[in-house]
Design a protein around this motif. Sequence first.
Motif, PDB file in Angstrom:
ATOM      1  N   PHE A 117      19.446 -46.059 -37.326  1.00 50.84           N
ATOM      2  CA  PHE A 117      20.442 -45.137 -36.774  1.00 50.84           C
ATOM      3  C   PHE A 117      21.848 -45.503 -37.258  1.00 50.84           C
ATOM      4  O   PHE A 117      22.600 -44.631 -37.716  1.00 50.84           O
ATOM      5  N   LEU A 118      22.193 -46.771 -37.182  1.00 46.63           N
ATOM      6  CA  LEU A 118      23.542 -47.189 -37.588  1.00 46.63           C
ATOM      7  C   LEU A 118      23.734 -47.094 -39.098  1.00 46.63           C
ATOM      8  O   LEU A 118      24.862 -46.875 -39.565  1.00 46.63           O
ATOM      9  N   THR A 119      22.661 -47.229 -39.855  1.00 46.12           N
ATOM     10  CA  THR A 119      22.764 -46.999 -41.300  1.00 46.12           C
ATOM     11  C   THR A 119      23.149 -45.552 -41.569  1.00 46.12           C
ATOM     12  O   THR A 119      24.061 -45.267 -42.369  1.00 46.12           O
ATOM     13  N   LEU A 167      17.520 -36.969 -43.166  1.00 41.65           N
ATOM     14  CA  LEU A 167      16.103 -37.062 -43.537  1.00 41.65           C
ATOM     15  C   LEU A 167      15.725 -38.508 -43.891  1.00 41.65           C
ATOM     16  O   LEU A 167      14.664 -39.003 -43.506  1.00 41.65           O
ATOM     17  N   TYR A 168      16.603 -39.191 -44.628  1.00 42.47           N
ATOM     18  CA  TYR A 168      16.339 -40.591 -44.979  1.00 42.47           C
ATOM     19  C   TYR A 168      16.215 -41.445 -43.716  1.00 42.47           C
ATOM     20  O   TYR A 168      15.305 -42.284 -43.611  1.00 42.47           O
ATOM     21  N   MET A 169      17.107 -41.241 -42.752  1.00 41.85           N
ATOM     22  CA  MET A 169      17.072 -42.012 -41.519  1.00 41.85           C
ATOM     23  C   MET A 169      15.746 -41.779 -40.779  1.00 41.85           C
ATOM     24  O   MET A 169      15.124 -42.725 -40.270  1.00 41.85           O
ATOM     25  N   PHE A 170      15.291 -40.547 -40.759  1.00 41.67           N
ATOM     26  CA  PHE A 170      14.034 -40.230 -40.081  1.00 41.67           C
ATOM     27  C   PHE A 170      12.848 -40.873 -40.802  1.00 41.67           C
ATOM     28  O   PHE A 170      11.987 -41.512 -40.179  1.00 41.67           O
ATOM     29  N   PHE A 171      12.787 -40.706 -42.128  1.00 47.54           N
ATOM     30  CA  PHE A 171      11.655 -41.253 -42.888  1.00 47.54           C
ATOM     31  C   PHE A 171      11.604 -42.786 -42.807  1.00 47.54           C
ATOM     32  O   PHE A 171      10.534 -43.379 -42.614  1.00 47.54           O
TER      33      PHE A 171
END
Length: 641
Positions: A92-94, A121-125
């Motif tokens: 999340f913080l990324t 999308l990257y954070m979710f994957f």
Amino acid sequence: MRTRTIGLLNRRYLPRWAVLMLDIIICLISVGFTYLILEGTPLKFQTVWPFSLRTLFVLGTNAIFFYIFRTYSGIVRHSTFTDIFRVAAASFLTGITVVLFNTVYYLFEGEKIFLTTGVLLYMFFSFTLMLFLRIAVKEAYQYIRRMNIGKVKKRVLIVGMDNQTINLGRALTSESDQAFQLVGFITEDFTNKSLNVLGKPVFLTSITKDSIEFAFLLEKHRIDGVLMVRDSLSVAETNEIVEACLANKIQVFNMPSVENWNQQQNLQTQIKHIEIEDLLDRYPIEIDSAIIKNDLEDKTILVTGGAGSIGSEIVRQLALFNPRKIVVLDNAESPLYEMELYLGNTFPDLEFSTILADVRNIDRLEMIFAKFKFDLVFHAAAYKHVPLIEKNPYEAVGVNILGTVNLANLAVQHGIDKFVMISTDKAVNPTNVMGASKRAAEMYVQSLQEKIGTHTRFITTRFGNVLGSNGSVIPHFRKQIEAGGPVTVTHKDIIRYFMTIPEACQLVLQAGTMGKGGEIYVFDMGKPVRILDMAERMIKLSGFQPYKDIDIQFTGLRPGEKLYEELLSDTAQSLPTFHSKIMVSKIPAEDFYAVNEKIQAIIKATQQNSRMEVVLKIKELVPEFISQNSEFQHLDLQHQN
């Protein structure tokens, strides 16, 4: 398959750097997934930075948060909610950091570096894949463990139907990773109407060696072992159950009572094979703690041989009666140091000193007695191994005789109130140097008691073998069984009395309160045990068959060894005391000056290079000393002539 799964279970966890690299690889894969999904959509990636630089920035930011939240510190196969939270926070913080950086760059440069949809999308994957990795590893590990344990689980019955056994059954059924599968309960109480407890059947049958019904039950349900709560059963009941199980070739396990469970340990580690010590015909010993406390409280006490089997237990029990100070004296450096650590950790309020010294050194002892002003002495220092002492009579004289003489004389000189000496049943009609040396020590303190001007009360306690003492037969047999045999027994008919170390020391303290001076107290050792029977039973309890899986070999009586031990001589009379386990032997004391003269002759003989002369002098002091199976046997004929 079983070997491979056990190997997987026994592997150490991945190093932290490997977990970190796996997570970074997952993040790189997530970048690829994001690119592939968005590539075919109307949304277009920003081109201010090249793709490789954008990827490096995202992965670097993610790695920084991995480090901050230490997402790699947990063991993957044991992941908890805390581990998942760390991964979620890092992901999340990324995403937030990349979006903020993108926004700030846009405010200053008017262009964006990252596509916001791509960042989300990257954070979710990345989070989903890292979560999936941890769940998959954890579930795979649990599956392999359950599969492996399921193969090696022992199918057991619990003996008895009471609160103790039901609680044990509940613990076994509620913890799936136990190595035991509870099949049911077995009881001889035919008034019990319960047919089912904790979802397990209750079998009503007698548990005896010849019970056909019991044997049929074991075979029908493929029982591997029986589990009992030893504390709730008598010795006779335990023996009957063990005999029935051994006859049917199933294992017997022991579990402490619920109140004695160690909450810091896994339940499985507390379930152990029944030991031979649990089967010996011993009964609880009751002592008068009030009298003992009155005798020991606020006293300065010396325990010689205080790091040995008996001496260390005497120290432990003395510590419970609030003495002013305990001085532990021994010439064995390492055991004495271990005793010092034990007392410091276990009795932090106890005032004690550990002294490395030899009872043969009169000058050293004099300094110790002058320094501490003892009220009581418990003299447990001795050489005790019969075959070894038979070959080294000089040492028997030095420690067992001279050491006792030194301590007894100093006790009188320093006005010590009470001197309690630990003796042995081998001092009765001795057939070896060790027993004769202890009898000589008994004679000295008894005669010294009668000497005019002696105010110290000398009390002798005499008992047989103690279970688990250093070098004793049970630990010796246990090592031989663990090594695959053979188990060595000196003679098929040899018998011995046994008592546990705590029992013996309790009686020593109790006898110490009784003595008026000069008595020899003899302990009730229970029924004698045939050593061959003990060896056979220990082999069976270990899951082997005597003479088939593990052989028993007869080595012949050792030098000075008796077939049986005696607690009283043929001529001695014994009288009861107020304690049912303690008798007083009416052995008359001999003239001090005559005894002392002969003892000095024995000590002087050790200055010559003649073992025969030393033993001959001992025989002159102890006329009932008749050597058996020994090189000294011809001295008996010489002495008679």
